[in-house]
Write an enzyme that holds these catalytic residues in place. Structure first.
Site, PDB file in Angstrom:
ATOM      1  N   LYS A 184       3.655  -2.742  -4.916  1.00  0.00           N
ATOM      2  CA  LYS A 184       4.332  -2.483  -3.483  1.00  0.00           C
ATOM      3  C   LYS A 184       4.181  -3.598  -2.667  1.00  0.00           C
ATOM      4  O   LYS A 184       4.948  -3.954  -1.877  1.00  0.00           O
ATOM      5  CB  LYS A 184       3.879  -1.335  -2.784  1.00  0.00           C
ATOM      6  N   ARG A 195       1.260  -6.920   6.813  1.00  0.00           N
ATOM      7  CA  ARG A 195       1.164  -8.458   7.137  1.00  0.00           C
ATOM      8  C   ARG A 195       2.340  -8.675   6.100  1.00  0.00           C
ATOM      9  O   ARG A 195       3.290  -9.803   6.558  1.00  0.00           O
ATOM     10  CB  ARG A 195      -0.005  -9.191   6.789  1.00  0.00           C
TER      11      ARG A 195
END
Lengths: 348, 348
Positions: free
Chosen positions: B198, B266
């Site tokens: 992912k 992030r």
């Protein structure tokens, strides 16, 4: 050049005029009895009042419902552009007058639950409503696509489904454009089930948004809880796809469509209000005028699953999120009681 | 009460002290050589400078790396709390000194590609690095959970994986809490692959955010394009899971984790900057100080897939999004050239 007759001048049906006309086709936009003012507006100033966009300047002809026969004359394709609340009207009034050689492409997403708990797609429903001996090619559009962004020519990836791949390829050739990307599938049940379910589950995921921002709406969004509900949604949708016999790969559509509905769709508003702690009645009141398909679909899907559970075909405990959403909508449960621990599993 | 020794005082490892201590356990937080100032801060004022939260007031003891042996004395569980950049340090310095009877729970997510294109998980990597004849139970945490929200006690649904279900159940009993919900799985490869991938795909989905807001950042976000990339990500992750032999149900974890990473992580920042049109060098410069695991993982995964394609095991054309992301990072490609039409499929 083909003639595309669009029946129902809602947002998505009207937004399809952009790729259709760019491909050199002619669009005949026919309003339902509820679309009179939309048709008047598009006819006079070219502006679509609910899509809030100017439609293409050339290539569109507007018709009120009384002129529907004229709009069907010489048409190559009919778009069924009604919402799930308009399907019976479409089945009763429009299906009988569409000639057999004209394929239909439906934008209506959803499933209908029968009394035994089995669920059927709108194309199947339309087929069941055809006059005796009449045959029509009924195809449908699934996949993550909001009408505003389609009108703005943002990239969208969708799926057309139907029984005949040649007809699907022809339909694709009318709409495929540099921003509207179309996959094809003959797995009608899989595609339609995948995209119908996401409405119910988008409501479920949005509960976490409302829970995080709180009754006053001032809190910050959290994503762990949304992601937990998103994962659980994918799990339950995957299982429901198996039950209806849809191909497993359609979970790709479910997940993409769930994503866009949580972020760009109206369902988010319902789920957020419920998550904030408002009752279903209060939430609906605050959303006056907004289409609430998600509530209908969640209720139907849960009713279907409950009926299947009664027959022993599924375990109700495999669908804790769906049942929670249904209990909020239909049995006065509060959103905050999300059954988190029932989402846990053990795989050995 | 158990003693949990956490080695690596990063954000996630430190955030785990909340559910651990609430369950009555003692946490020994050991800094790596890079965590000196973190340990000093927690020791003196209880504040974690990168997690930006006060850690629990009681139940935590702090250790610098020189005191690691003392911290391991009598420990019941060791948490490996290093990022993917610290795994070699952990394998070389810590694995050899952990007694065989103490199970390890690793928070490091990721996969490592071997020369033949096969990919292995960090638990597998750690096992391969164990001194001769040494055996350790190496378990890992997957699933959508950002450290900030865990510290804030927002609901999170995660998965612990490992070979021994009894050890997994014991680990769960240490951390399970009203807000931290834990599934268990003995499918280590499936869970770890699902959650590693992912990162690469979150970067891919975020490209659409950058493309929509533009170089000046003033544009509006669009969701159709994000959803198109999200669906394609699920498709490619599903296929990669098959290749590594992970169970298909792990796509639930991939999808949930992709969701939280696009929104709370992030990686979103990297993908957005690349989507805005900045080069990879410029993007990294603008993110100075931020961990860029997604870039490492995307590069590794693409390298793995390319090696497998050379051996004829997969078709490169089945991974157009991953290859596009890799080309942006490693071959100067521009984000805007997303291969949309290669996402289309025909299912007959």
């Amino acid at each position: 050049m083909k003639i595309i007759t669009v029946i129902g001048a809602g947002q998505m049906a009207s937004a399809l005029s952009f790729p259709a006309i760019e491909n050199g086709n002619k669009v005949r936009l026919v309003g339902t009895p509820l679309d009179r003012s939309v048709i008047d507006s598009v006819k006079t100033i070219g502006f679509h009042p609910t899509l809030k966009r100017q439609l293409p300047k050339t290539g569109i002809e507007c018709y009120q419902i009384e002129e529907v026969n004229k709009a069907l004359e010489g048409a190559d394709v009919v778009i069924c552009g009604v919402s799930s609340f308009g399907v019976d009207w479409f089945a009763e009034n429009i299906l009988p007058i569409i000639p057999e050689n004209i394929p239909i492409l439906s934008i209506t997403k959803g499933m209908i639950d029968l009394e035994d708990g089995s669920m059927i797609t709108y194309p199947q429903y339309f087929e069941s409503k055809l006059p005796a001996n009449k045959k029509l090619s009924i195809n449908a559009i699934g996949g993550p696509c909001t009408s505003y962004e389609l009108a703005d020519k943002d990239h969208s990836v969708v799926a057309f489904c139907g029984h005949d791949i040649e007809i699907l390829r022809m339909l694709k050739s009318l709409f495929e454009s540099p921003y509207y990307h179309i996959s094809l599938s003959t797995d009608v049940v899989g595609v339609e089930c995948a995209v119908a379910l996401k409405n119910a589950y988008a409501l479920g995921v949005s509960l976490a948004i409302g829970l995080a921002i709180g009754p006053d709406g001032l809190g910050h969004e959290h994503y762990n809880s949304q992601a937990g509900l998103f994962g659980q949604s994918v799990k339950e949708m995957k299982h429901l796809l198996e039950i209806v016999g849809g191909g497993d790969e359609n979970i790709i559509l479910s997940a993409g469509d769930l994503y866009v509905t949580v972020f760009g769709g109206r369902t988010r508003k319902v789920g957020t209000l419920l998550g904030q702690g408002f009752s279903i009645e209060e939430s609906i009141k605050r959303l006056e005028g907004v289409t609430l398909e998600s509530i209908v679909i969640a209720t139907r899907t849960a009713r279907g699953v409950r009926a299947l559970a009664k027959r022993g075909v599924v375990k109700l405990s495999d669908f804790p999120l769906l049942i929670h959403v249904d209990n909020i909508i239909n049995a006065g449960a509060t959103a905050v009681d999300i059954p988190w621990s029932s989402f846990e599993s053990e795989k050995i």
